[in-house]
Design a protein around this motif. Structure first.
Motif, PDB file in Angstrom:
ATOM      1  N   LYS A  62      15.391 -13.007   5.183  1.00  0.00           N
ATOM      2  CA  LYS A  62      15.663 -13.444   4.026  1.00  0.00           C
ATOM      3  C   LYS A  62      14.048 -13.078   2.981  1.00  0.00           C
ATOM      4  O   LYS A  62      12.805 -13.691   3.915  1.00  0.00           O
ATOM      5  N   TYR A  63      14.501 -12.248   2.455  1.00  0.00           N
ATOM      6  CA  TYR A  63      12.937 -11.203   2.282  1.00  0.00           C
ATOM      7  C   TYR A  63      12.876 -12.422   0.576  1.00  0.00           C
ATOM      8  O   TYR A  63      13.111 -12.481   0.037  1.00  0.00           O
ATOM      9  N   GLU A  64      10.849 -12.601   0.824  1.00  0.00           N
ATOM     10  CA  GLU A  64      10.967 -13.926  -0.363  1.00  0.00           C
ATOM     11  C   GLU A  64      10.083 -13.003  -1.318  1.00  0.00           C
ATOM     12  O   GLU A  64      10.450 -13.254  -2.620  1.00  0.00           O
ATOM     13  N   ALA A  65       9.791 -11.436  -0.550  1.00  0.00           N
ATOM     14  CA  ALA A  65       8.207 -10.563  -1.356  1.00  0.00           C
ATOM     15  C   ALA A  65       8.889  -9.792  -0.491  1.00  0.00           C
ATOM     16  O   ALA A  65       8.690  -9.205   1.311  1.00  0.00           O
ATOM     17  N   PHE A  66       9.215  -8.312  -1.542  1.00  0.00           N
ATOM     18  CA  PHE A  66       8.762  -6.987  -1.008  1.00  0.00           C
ATOM     19  C   PHE A  66       7.963  -6.091  -1.966  1.00  0.00           C
ATOM     20  O   PHE A  66       9.222  -5.456  -2.716  1.00  0.00           O
ATOM     21  N   ALA A  67       7.113  -6.480  -2.433  1.00  0.00           N
ATOM     22  CA  ALA A  67       5.778  -5.259  -3.276  1.00  0.00           C
ATOM     23  C   ALA A  67       5.354  -4.432  -2.553  1.00  0.00           C
ATOM     24  O   ALA A  67       4.091  -4.234  -1.597  1.00  0.00           O
ATOM     25  N   PRO A  68       6.321  -3.091  -3.111  1.00  0.00           N
ATOM     26  CA  PRO A  68       5.617  -1.498  -2.933  1.00  0.00           C
ATOM     27  C   PRO A  68       4.175  -1.253  -4.030  1.00  0.00           C
ATOM     28  O   PRO A  68       4.158  -1.251  -5.007  1.00  0.00           O
ATOM     29  N   GLU A  69       3.754  -0.214  -2.524  1.00  0.00           N
ATOM     30  CA  GLU A  69       2.431  -0.230  -3.786  1.00  0.00           C
ATOM     31  C   GLU A  69       2.223   1.416  -3.345  1.00  0.00           C
ATOM     32  O   GLU A  69       2.848   1.978  -2.494  1.00  0.00           O
ATOM     33  N   ASP A  70       1.674   2.096  -3.961  1.00  0.00           N
ATOM     34  CA  ASP A  70       1.883   3.737  -3.436  1.00  0.00           C
ATOM     35  C   ASP A  70       2.757   4.686  -3.715  1.00  0.00           C
ATOM     36  O   ASP A  70       3.286   5.003  -2.126  1.00  0.00           O
ATOM     37  N   ILE A  71       3.819   4.660  -3.614  1.00  0.00           N
ATOM     38  CA  ILE A  71       4.350   5.093  -3.920  1.00  0.00           C
ATOM     39  C   ILE A  71       4.984   6.720  -4.361  1.00  0.00           C
ATOM     40  O   ILE A  71       4.828   6.782  -5.498  1.00  0.00           O
ATOM     41  N   ARG A  72       5.601   7.276  -2.980  1.00  0.00           N
ATOM     42  CA  ARG A  72       5.364   8.832  -3.690  1.00  0.00           C
ATOM     43  C   ARG A  72       6.344   9.418  -2.903  1.00  0.00           C
ATOM     44  O   ARG A  72       7.074   9.072  -2.049  1.00  0.00           O
TER      45      ARG A  72
END
Length: 125
Positions: A62-72
């Motif tokens: 169970k994912y509570e947060a999945f915060a991407p950064e620097d997507i290329r």
């Protein structure tokens, strides 16, 4: 030079996927993930699409947060390669884990939409 419109389409699909994972939206994931998906978690565990979705459905994952950064995003014809970093908060069989990972995933244009065919993540120290 890549096609900025296509790159943005893939980027938006990736954002929708992260949001669907946190919401537990299996219908959205069913559309975004290719039937022949290869999903390798940061732990090295490999799963098929069915195995991954079953873990989400059962609550084992169970994912509570999945915060991407620097997507290329880089596009090669009907294939898009996405790289980035993500901060993750997930419950695995009831145990809360928080970490950061670097990921690479691959999208292919099939049935007139971008579908994810591969995911590989590495946990950062």
């Amino acid at each position: 030079m890549g096609n900025p419109q296509t790159e943005e389409e893939i980027r938006q699909q990736e954002v929708r996927r992260f949001e669907a994972i946190v919401r537990g939206d299996l219908a959205a994931l069913e559309r975004i993930l290719s039937d022949d998906l290869s999903y390798t978690h940061a732990t090295g565990v490999f799963e098929t699409k069915a195995e991954f979705l079953d873990k989400l459905k059962s609550g084992q994952l169970k994912y509570e947060a999945f915060a991407p950064e620097d997507i290329r995003v880089r596009v090669y014809g009907t294939t898009g390669v996405v790289t980035g970093i993500a901060r993750v908060r997930v419950q695995v069989k009831g145990e809360l884990l928080q970490f950061q990972l670097r990921f690479t995933d691959v999208y292919v244009k099939k049935d007139d939409r971008w579908q994810m065919v591969a995911w590989q993540a590495t946990r950062l120290p």
